[in-house]
Design a protein around this motif. Sequence first.
Motif, mmCIF file in Angstrom:
data_model
loop_
_atom_site.group_PDB
_atom_site.id
_atom_site.type_symbol
_atom_site.label_atom_id
_atom_site.label_comp_id
_atom_site.label_asym_id
_atom_site.label_seq_id
_atom_site.Cartn_x
_atom_site.Cartn_y
_atom_site.Cartn_z
ATOM 1 N N LYS A 72 -22.700 -2.865 37.348
ATOM 2 C CA LYS A 72 -23.618 -2.173 36.445
ATOM 3 C C LYS A 72 -24.655 -1.376 37.246
ATOM 4 C CE LYS A 72 -27.251 -2.904 33.019
ATOM 5 N NZ LYS A 72 -28.024 -3.877 32.229
ATOM 6 N N LYS A 73 -25.161 -1.992 38.324
ATOM 7 C CA LYS A 73 -26.148 -1.331 39.168
ATOM 8 C C LYS A 73 -25.565 -0.069 39.807
ATOM 9 C CE LYS A 73 -29.160 -2.192 43.149
ATOM 10 N NZ LYS A 73 -29.571 -3.200 44.167
ATOM 11 N N MET A 74 -24.319 -0.151 40.256
ATOM 12 C CA MET A 74 -23.670 0.986 40.887
ATOM 13 C C MET A 74 -23.465 2.121 39.881
ATOM 14 S SD MET A 74 -19.895 1.295 42.625
ATOM 15 C CE MET A 74 -19.119 1.343 41.002
ATOM 16 N N ILE A 75 -22.997 1.760 38.684
ATOM 17 C CA ILE A 75 -22.765 2.767 37.641
ATOM 18 C C ILE A 75 -24.080 3.426 37.235
ATOM 19 C CG2 ILE A 75 -22.020 3.116 35.253
ATOM 20 C CD1 ILE A 75 -20.046 0.756 35.731
ATOM 21 N N ARG A 76 -25.125 2.608 37.082
ATOM 22 C CA ARG A 76 -26.437 3.133 36.709
ATOM 23 C C ARG A 76 -26.958 4.090 37.785
ATOM 24 N NH1 ARG A 76 -29.512 5.175 33.013
ATOM 25 N NH2 ARG A 76 -31.686 4.546 33.050
ATOM 26 N N SER A 77 -26.722 3.736 39.029
ATOM 27 C CA SER A 77 -27.150 4.594 40.129
ATOM 28 C C SER A 77 -26.433 5.942 40.086
ATOM 29 C CB SER A 77 -26.868 3.908 41.475
ATOM 30 O OG SER A 77 -27.168 4.757 42.560
ATOM 31 N N MET A 78 -25.135 5.912 39.822
ATOM 32 C CA MET A 78 -24.354 7.149 39.747
ATOM 33 C C MET A 78 -24.850 8.040 38.612
ATOM 34 S SD MET A 78 -20.540 5.575 40.432
ATOM 35 C CE MET A 78 -19.727 7.096 39.957
ATOM 36 N N ALA A 138 -23.547 1.691 31.024
ATOM 37 C CA ALA A 138 -23.231 0.927 32.230
ATOM 38 C C ALA A 138 -22.674 -0.449 31.865
ATOM 39 C CB ALA A 138 -24.483 0.780 33.097
ATOM 40 N N ASP A 139 -23.289 -1.103 30.871
ATOM 41 C CA ASP A 139 -22.799 -2.417 30.430
ATOM 42 C C ASP A 139 -21.375 -2.319 29.904
ATOM 43 O OD1 ASP A 139 -25.062 -3.846 31.082
ATOM 44 O OD2 ASP A 139 -26.011 -3.559 29.120
ATOM 45 N N LYS A 140 -21.116 -1.307 29.102
ATOM 46 C CA LYS A 140 -19.797 -1.132 28.508
ATOM 47 C C LYS A 140 -18.741 -0.886 29.578
ATOM 48 C CE LYS A 140 -17.201 1.738 25.230
ATOM 49 N NZ LYS A 140 -17.262 2.910 24.319
ATOM 50 N N THR A 141 -19.063 -0.015 30.533
ATOM 51 C CA THR A 141 -18.113 0.293 31.596
ATOM 52 C C THR A 141 -17.832 -0.939 32.445
ATOM 53 O OG1 THR A 141 -18.931 2.563 31.683
ATOM 54 C CG2 THR A 141 -17.657 1.793 33.572
ATOM 55 N N ALA A 142 -18.870 -1.677 32.777
ATOM 56 C CA ALA A 142 -18.697 -2.891 33.576
ATOM 57 C C ALA A 142 -17.829 -3.911 32.837
ATOM 58 C CB ALA A 142 -20.060 -3.498 33.910
ATOM 59 N N ALA A 143 -18.039 -4.036 31.533
ATOM 60 C CA ALA A 143 -17.251 -4.976 30.734
ATOM 61 C C ALA A 143 -15.785 -4.554 30.688
ATOM 62 C CB ALA A 143 -17.819 -5.052 29.318
ATOM 63 N N GLU A 144 -15.541 -3.248 30.561
ATOM 64 C CA GLU A 144 -14.165 -2.751 30.532
ATOM 65 C C GLU A 144 -13.464 -3.001 31.855
ATOM 66 O OE1 GLU A 144 -14.738 1.315 29.513
ATOM 67 O OE2 GLU A 144 -14.847 0.953 27.344
ATOM 68 N N LEU A 145 -14.169 -2.818 32.955
ATOM 69 C CA LEU A 145 -13.593 -3.081 34.270
ATOM 70 C C LEU A 145 -13.268 -4.561 34.443
ATOM 71 C CD1 LEU A 145 -15.858 -0.822 36.524
ATOM 72 C CD2 LEU A 145 -13.406 -0.550 36.141
#
Length: 211
Positions: A32-38, A5-12
């Motif tokens: 990050k919260k949204m990605i973690r939820s998914m 989630a951290d990595k994806t958020a950083a890339e975005l």
Amino acid sequence: DDATADKTAAELQAAIKEGGLPITAFDPAAEKKMIRSMVLRDEFRNAVFRAENQEAEQIGKKLLEIDPRADLNALRTEALVRKDVMAYFGVITGRAEGNVDHKKLGAELAGKIKGQPELGDKLAWAILTDENVKHRDIPLALQIAKQAVEDSESKSSSVLDTYARALFASDKKEEAVKAQEKAVAVASDEEKANLEGTLKAYKEGKLPSAE
């Protein structure tokens, strides 16, 4: 997991700064919260699918901690319906053991799949096109595809394309053309050429390749 989630958020965030995404404001914590939820939703459904109830319960608790609005019952239902779809597919392809009434199983499944247009679309398409299917229930495919169109509010080109094929396979060629025209109308630029080719085939009274 959190690292993903951290990595994806950083890339975005990096893509936004570089102008690669049309977004002016970005909240890394919220993203990050949204990605973690998914991710947890997928893990919960998978655990339910595998009948790993204890693991599903633990994942469900984690999901509710970060997203109290998450509907675990709805997610559980989705997973169980997917399991029913797999069971039905096993029957119609002859892979399942025992003498199972595929007509009865299909009728029950049609009611359960309501509200899940993506899953309905995939099932209807498989019934219509999969070479391994030995019991091809065209009326059921048409019923499920029509329900998927309603559930998606006629906004999905894929769902409309499947519905058009089900209509054509049911000897409803004029209706198939109309449905395919709607599929073309809502399609992205990348999809249009292929869907237009299918439309041309229907107008000529031909069933196009499923590939």
